[in-house]
Design a protein around this motif. Sequence first.
Motif, PDB file in Angstrom:
ATOM      1  N   LYS A 185       0.250   0.087  -2.491  1.00  0.00           N
ATOM      2  CA  LYS A 185       0.923  -0.065  -1.192  1.00  0.00           C
ATOM      3  C   LYS A 185       0.399  -1.285  -0.445  1.00  0.00           C
ATOM      4  N   ASP A 209       8.323  10.236  -1.385  1.00  0.00           N
ATOM      5  CA  ASP A 209       8.966   9.024  -1.889  1.00  0.00           C
ATOM      6  C   ASP A 209       9.163   9.146  -3.396  1.00  0.00           C
ATOM      7  N   GLU A 231       7.423   6.593  -5.697  1.00  0.00           N
ATOM      8  CA  GLU A 231       5.983   6.845  -5.693  1.00  0.00           C
ATOM      9  C   GLU A 231       5.643   8.034  -6.606  1.00  0.00           C
ATOM     10  N   GLU A 233      -4.397   8.838  -5.918  1.00  0.00           N
ATOM     11  CA  GLU A 233      -4.152   8.475  -4.514  1.00  0.00           C
ATOM     12  C   GLU A 233      -4.780   7.134  -4.173  1.00  0.00           C
ATOM     13  N   SER A 245       4.008  13.791  -2.116  1.00  0.00           N
ATOM     14  CA  SER A 245       4.716  12.571  -1.713  1.00  0.00           C
ATOM     15  C   SER A 245       6.194  12.894  -1.588  1.00  0.00           C
ATOM     16  N   LEU A 258       4.710  -1.272  -4.628  1.00  0.00           N
ATOM     17  CA  LEU A 258       5.254   0.052  -4.921  1.00  0.00           C
ATOM     18  C   LEU A 258       6.782   0.097  -4.826  1.00  0.00           C
ATOM     19  N   SER A 259       7.412  -0.699  -5.684  1.00  0.00           N
ATOM     20  CA  SER A 259       8.877  -0.638  -5.837  1.00  0.00           C
ATOM     21  C   SER A 259       9.206  -1.021  -7.271  1.00  0.00           C
ATOM     22  N   LEU A 267      -2.526   4.483  -5.711  1.00  0.00           N
ATOM     23  CA  LEU A 267      -1.282   4.349  -4.950  1.00  0.00           C
ATOM     24  C   LEU A 267      -1.519   3.584  -3.652  1.00  0.00           C
TER      25      LEU A 267
END
Length: 213
Positions: free
Chosen positions: A59, A32, A35, A52, A30, A64-65, A55
């Motif tokens: 998303k 990011d 992430e 995965e 990744s 995802l923040s 994740l």
Amino acid sequence: MQSLTNSYELLVFLKEQNLLENSPKFWWPSSDDFEILVGAILTQNTKWINVEKSLQNLKKLELLSLETLANADINLLINAIAPSGFKNQKASRLKLLCKNIIKTFETFETFQKSVTSSWLLKQKGIGLETKDAILCYCCHQEYMVVDKYTAKLLLRFGYEFDTYEDIQTWLVYGINENYDKIVKLYGYEISLNEIYCKFHGKIVEFMKRNPKD
């Protein structure tokens, strides 16, 4: 296995295997940074393929923040990360970590620049390996990650250590002592952070492909 006198020789041995040929520059799957932080927590005691899936769920839910995870509904978060296992524990720890990052650093960017080993180790569920993974891959700091693959590989070469820190010290010393040689090996001014990322990645990929002698 051939004999080794230092970790630089291990790096050369692994580099000759072309283990990261199709991997990202810093190996972690990744680019990011946030992430990567989440992934470092979720990958504890599970396979990456399960991470995965988790994740992807996060998303899809737009969670995802830093802020959204800190304020996420706990049951929604538990269900989203279920593929990674230990879902209740990981969800509560991930949410608490995000809250503490906001409380201490306000922003994720400040966290990346200012976080320390001691702060991370005070967070629930973060041990030495996860701490170093966050510092190395997420915060781009000069930390070498040690995991079960590292200890097993070194044992194959006849090296046995008592602690995580002992392994890390041995690995880091050989890299620092031979930094100029490593620059020539790669052919460009490679940073210590990138070396540590690639070194750890090579170890993991080698052991996955060679689980037994």
